[in-house]
Motif scaffolding. Sequence first.
Motif, mmCIF file in Angstrom:
data_model
loop_
_atom_site.group_PDB
_atom_site.id
_atom_site.type_symbol
_atom_site.label_atom_id
_atom_site.label_comp_id
_atom_site.label_asym_id
_atom_site.label_seq_id
_atom_site.Cartn_x
_atom_site.Cartn_y
_atom_site.Cartn_z
ATOM 1 N N ILE A 42 0.789 -1.165 0.049
ATOM 2 C CA ILE A 42 0.087 0.135 -0.080
ATOM 3 C C ILE A 42 0.917 1.128 0.050
ATOM 4 C CG2 ILE A 42 -1.535 1.353 1.314
ATOM 5 C CD1 ILE A 42 -2.757 -1.146 2.245
ATOM 6 N N LYS A 99 1.699 6.715 8.060
ATOM 7 C CA LYS A 99 1.973 5.471 8.292
ATOM 8 C C LYS A 99 1.040 4.326 7.712
ATOM 9 C CE LYS A 99 0.706 3.585 12.324
ATOM 10 N NZ LYS A 99 -0.375 3.120 12.148
ATOM 11 N N LEU A 102 -0.186 -1.409 11.451
ATOM 12 C CA LEU A 102 0.720 -2.142 12.272
ATOM 13 C C LEU A 102 0.093 -3.477 12.940
ATOM 14 C CD1 LEU A 102 2.729 0.685 13.891
ATOM 15 C CD2 LEU A 102 3.446 -0.571 12.067
ATOM 16 N N THR A 103 0.691 -4.441 13.005
ATOM 17 C CA THR A 103 0.272 -5.645 13.775
ATOM 18 C C THR A 103 0.101 -5.525 15.209
ATOM 19 O OG1 THR A 103 1.436 -6.968 12.253
ATOM 20 C CG2 THR A 103 0.594 -8.033 14.090
ATOM 21 N N THR A 104 -1.203 -5.894 15.805
ATOM 22 C CA THR A 104 -1.322 -6.036 17.132
ATOM 23 C C THR A 104 -1.669 -7.230 17.745
ATOM 24 O OG1 THR A 104 -2.006 -3.754 17.117
ATOM 25 C CG2 THR A 104 -2.624 -4.781 19.207
ATOM 26 N N GLY A 313 -11.428 -0.423 3.394
ATOM 27 C CA GLY A 313 -10.180 -0.166 2.458
ATOM 28 C C GLY A 313 -10.114 1.303 2.026
ATOM 29 N N GLU A 330 -2.859 7.954 8.992
ATOM 30 C CA GLU A 330 -2.669 6.413 8.930
ATOM 31 C C GLU A 330 -3.789 5.648 8.331
ATOM 32 O OE1 GLU A 330 -2.612 4.526 12.910
ATOM 33 O OE2 GLU A 330 -4.380 5.750 13.168
ATOM 34 N N ALA A 331 -3.711 4.657 7.732
ATOM 35 C CA ALA A 331 -4.697 3.894 7.387
ATOM 36 C C ALA A 331 -5.331 3.450 8.674
ATOM 37 C CB ALA A 331 -4.129 2.511 6.809
ATOM 38 N N THR A 332 -6.899 3.283 8.435
ATOM 39 C CA THR A 332 -7.844 2.885 9.594
ATOM 40 C C THR A 332 -7.717 1.293 9.740
ATOM 41 O OG1 THR A 332 -9.816 3.205 8.229
ATOM 42 C CG2 THR A 332 -9.002 4.983 9.280
ATOM 43 N N HIS A 333 -7.780 0.643 8.419
ATOM 44 C CA HIS A 333 -7.599 -0.834 8.417
ATOM 45 C C HIS A 333 -6.450 -1.496 9.086
ATOM 46 C CE1 HIS A 333 -5.024 -1.032 5.183
ATOM 47 N NE2 HIS A 333 -5.846 -0.102 4.457
ATOM 48 N N THR A 335 -3.497 -4.814 8.937
ATOM 49 C CA THR A 335 -2.654 -5.150 8.028
ATOM 50 C C THR A 335 -3.069 -6.272 7.265
ATOM 51 O OG1 THR A 335 -2.076 -7.087 9.837
ATOM 52 C CG2 THR A 335 -0.769 -4.703 9.965
ATOM 53 N N ALA A 336 -4.108 -6.796 7.225
ATOM 54 C CA ALA A 336 -4.764 -7.991 6.310
ATOM 55 C C ALA A 336 -3.620 -8.918 5.993
ATOM 56 C CB ALA A 336 -5.287 -7.066 5.085
ATOM 57 N N LYS A 338 -3.157 -11.706 5.340
ATOM 58 C CA LYS A 338 -3.447 -13.023 4.297
ATOM 59 C C LYS A 338 -3.143 -12.356 2.866
ATOM 60 C CE LYS A 338 -8.581 -12.402 3.960
ATOM 61 N NZ LYS A 338 -9.900 -13.064 4.266
ATOM 62 N N VAL A 345 -4.165 -5.303 -2.452
ATOM 63 C CA VAL A 345 -5.233 -4.792 -1.593
ATOM 64 C C VAL A 345 -5.492 -3.238 -2.122
ATOM 65 C CG1 VAL A 345 -5.199 -6.052 0.371
ATOM 66 C CG2 VAL A 345 -3.591 -4.053 0.318
ATOM 67 N N ASN A 346 -6.572 -2.457 -1.431
ATOM 68 C CA ASN A 346 -6.708 -1.155 -1.918
ATOM 69 C C ASN A 346 -5.825 -0.288 -1.179
ATOM 70 O OD1 ASN A 346 -8.263 1.039 -2.268
ATOM 71 N ND2 ASN A 346 -10.272 0.247 -1.999
ATOM 72 N N ASP A 386 -11.360 -5.535 -3.566
ATOM 73 C CA ASP A 386 -12.561 -5.403 -2.662
ATOM 74 C C ASP A 386 -13.877 -4.588 -3.442
ATOM 75 O OD1 ASP A 386 -10.595 -3.216 -3.013
ATOM 76 O OD2 ASP A 386 -11.423 -2.446 -1.135
HETATM 77 P P1 NAP Z 1 -7.787 -5.881 9.004
HETATM 78 O O1 NAP Z 1 -6.243 -6.189 8.622
HETATM 79 O O2 NAP Z 1 -8.188 -4.574 8.626
HETATM 80 O O3 NAP Z 1 -8.415 -6.892 7.788
HETATM 81 C C1 NAP Z 1 -9.749 -7.480 7.707
HETATM 82 C C2 NAP Z 1 -10.413 -7.744 6.335
HETATM 83 O O4 NAP Z 1 -10.762 -6.123 5.910
HETATM 84 C C3 NAP Z 1 -9.503 -8.133 5.190
HETATM 85 O O5 NAP Z 1 -9.410 -9.304 5.478
HETATM 86 C C4 NAP Z 1 -9.979 -7.609 4.004
HETATM 87 O O6 NAP Z 1 -11.465 -8.207 3.826
HETATM 88 C C5 NAP Z 1 -10.331 -6.005 4.505
HETATM 89 N N1 NAP Z 1 -9.339 -5.143 4.377
HETATM 90 C C6 NAP Z 1 -8.407 -4.724 5.231
HETATM 91 N N2 NAP Z 1 -7.477 -3.735 4.592
HETATM 92 C C7 NAP Z 1 -8.003 -3.752 3.312
HETATM 93 C C8 NAP Z 1 -7.785 -3.173 2.250
HETATM 94 N N3 NAP Z 1 -6.447 -2.242 2.219
HETATM 95 N N4 NAP Z 1 -8.230 -3.309 1.038
HETATM 96 C C9 NAP Z 1 -9.447 -4.145 1.031
HETATM 97 N N5 NAP Z 1 -9.793 -4.695 1.903
HETATM 98 C C10 NAP Z 1 -8.979 -4.360 3.090
HETATM 99 O O7 NAP Z 1 -8.312 -6.513 10.278
HETATM 100 P P2 NAP Z 1 -7.843 -7.873 10.917
HETATM 101 O O8 NAP Z 1 -7.669 -8.972 10.223
HETATM 102 O O9 NAP Z 1 -8.780 -7.938 12.090
HETATM 103 O O10 NAP Z 1 -6.107 -7.313 11.758
HETATM 104 C C11 NAP Z 1 -5.089 -7.732 11.308
HETATM 105 C C12 NAP Z 1 -4.009 -7.093 11.983
HETATM 106 O O11 NAP Z 1 -4.162 -5.700 11.909
HETATM 107 C C13 NAP Z 1 -4.002 -7.087 13.521
HETATM 108 O O12 NAP Z 1 -2.708 -7.379 14.183
HETATM 109 C C14 NAP Z 1 -4.684 -5.777 14.124
HETATM 110 O O13 NAP Z 1 -4.404 -5.594 15.285
HETATM 111 C C15 NAP Z 1 -4.149 -4.738 13.274
HETATM 112 N N6 NAP Z 1 -4.765 -3.529 13.060
HETATM 113 C C16 NAP Z 1 -4.008 -2.456 12.773
HETATM 114 C C17 NAP Z 1 -4.669 -1.439 12.671
HETATM 115 C C18 NAP Z 1 -3.738 -0.082 12.424
HETATM 116 O O14 NAP Z 1 -2.641 0.007 12.288
HETATM 117 N N7 NAP Z 1 -4.322 1.188 12.268
HETATM 118 C C19 NAP Z 1 -6.079 -1.096 12.793
HETATM 119 C C20 NAP Z 1 -6.874 -2.173 12.670
HETATM 120 C C21 NAP Z 1 -6.038 -3.647 13.115
HETATM 121 P P3 NAP Z 1 -11.584 -9.332 2.782
HETATM 122 O O15 NAP Z 1 -11.152 -10.578 3.443
HETATM 123 O O16 NAP Z 1 -13.192 -9.385 2.925
HETATM 124 O O17 NAP Z 1 -11.230 -9.269 1.589
#
Ligand code: NAP
Length: 410
Positions: A42, A99, A102-104, A313, A330-333, A335-336, A338, A345-346, A386
């Motif tokens: 990203i 940024k 980040l993994t938590t 995303g 920062e990104a609000t999502h 680290t996805a 997988k 990803v988006n 997505d």
């Molecule tokens: P996640 O990483 O946000 O992913 C959950 C789902 O959201 C993904 O499987 C995917 O959906 C979708 N997604 C996330 N990012 C995307 C993107 N850029 N583009 C398109 N789809 C996106 O949530 P998580 O799996 O619960 O968390 C993984 C790690 O990230 C954890 O360690 C958590 O603590 C950490 N985290 C960090 C932050 C931050 O740094 N601000 C915020 C939240 C979580 P689909 O499977 O449907 O494709």
Amino acid sequence: MGNYKFVKVPAGDKITVKDGVLQTPDKPIIGFSEGDGTGPDIWRASQAVFDAVVKHCYGGKRQIAWMELYAGEKANSVCGTYFPEETLDAVREFTVAIKGPLTTPIGGGFRSLNVAMRQQLDLFACVRPVRHFEGVPSPVREPEKVDMVIFRENTEDVYAGLEVKEGSPEAKKFLEFAKKEFGWNIRPDSGIGFKPISLTGSKRLIRSAIQYALKHKQKTVTLVHKGNIQKFTEGAFMKWGYELVKEEFSDVAVGWDDCGGDPKGKLLVKDCIADIFLQQILTRPLEFDVVATLNLNGDYFSDALAAQVGGIGIAPGANINYANGVAVFEATHGTAPKYANQDKVNPCSVILSGVMMFEHMGWTEVSDAITNALVKTFKAKTVTYDFARLMEGATLLKCSEFGAAIIRNL
Ligand code: NAP
């Protein structure tokens, strides 16, 4: 400039703050951290967009001097720790950073790096604008009616990290104290978390939300809370918000109870209980412009609202200390993981966080150009997986290809 062991300071100038206003030089040094998991994919796409748009807008006159700051897994491999102190020092010194996620770990391991960063830099406002872009698939019928900015308190609440583990000597001590001093009968096998909500923390957050609403000519600020149940924390947040309107903004803003709902041209400050709010953002989203809320509520609301306009995303965020200008975008999502290293990803969450960053720096030409190019890219149905899976006739792009499409659409 500070002495750093790992951070390499590039040639460029520091952003400074004068009378509360950011002074951005033509070659500002901006910190970045690519993040974990999908973060590097990203970040690469986003950085290419930022550099191309700055060049497009200013020729060679302005340019960003990017400075890598280590956090998360990369920091652990380079610096031997997940969160080097000098990363925080560099953000303080250079004022603006951006940024990736980040993994938590959940239920153990180290505490959230994001939460630690917000607390240690006292980035008290988490600002999350939520709007719809034409063409972006949404689960609701009229996503264009959602156009809000969430101001989430970032340093207090159950997020303060004040927790004791079930069965621990600390928990036992607390339970005894609570029983003896307050007569509270808490189950002995309880873990305990604390929810501090201060007058200072609440007022400075609500003040920033009101100032933002006035600056952007918004009609309302809504204080969202669960004060009917949590009277001395969430209820107090609401009470202090109304107090603040009278104390500091009476010439330009008015509280609901003081005007019977008719603000007569002033900014209207009203309030809403959190559960009703989650209904009304679906049924009557036009009634909300700026929303000021507590830490945990804000976390839930921003994801719920993001879903209405196309998902996480595409949801940007900023952590800002409005008193000293220090800000981390920062990104609000997450680290996805997988999808890591698949260029899939988006990247919109970081790209739109960049739009907020350029606004904060006063480079509004860049923010506008990115937004316009993004609108064109969505309208052409050229999107990442997505959105492609929800759109008919879409052209599926990789993460980097999506960035390149934005640049072509400038
Ligand atoms: P996640 O990483 O946000 O992913 C959950 C789902 O959201 C993904 O499987 C995917 O959906 C979708 N997604 C996330 N990012 C995307 C993107 N850029 N583009 C398109 N789809 C996106 O949530 P998580 O799996 O619960 O968390 C993984 C790690 O990230 C954890 O360690 C958590 O603590 C950490 N985290 C960090 C932050 C931050 O740094 N601000 C915020 C939240 C979580 P689909 O499977 O449907 O494709």
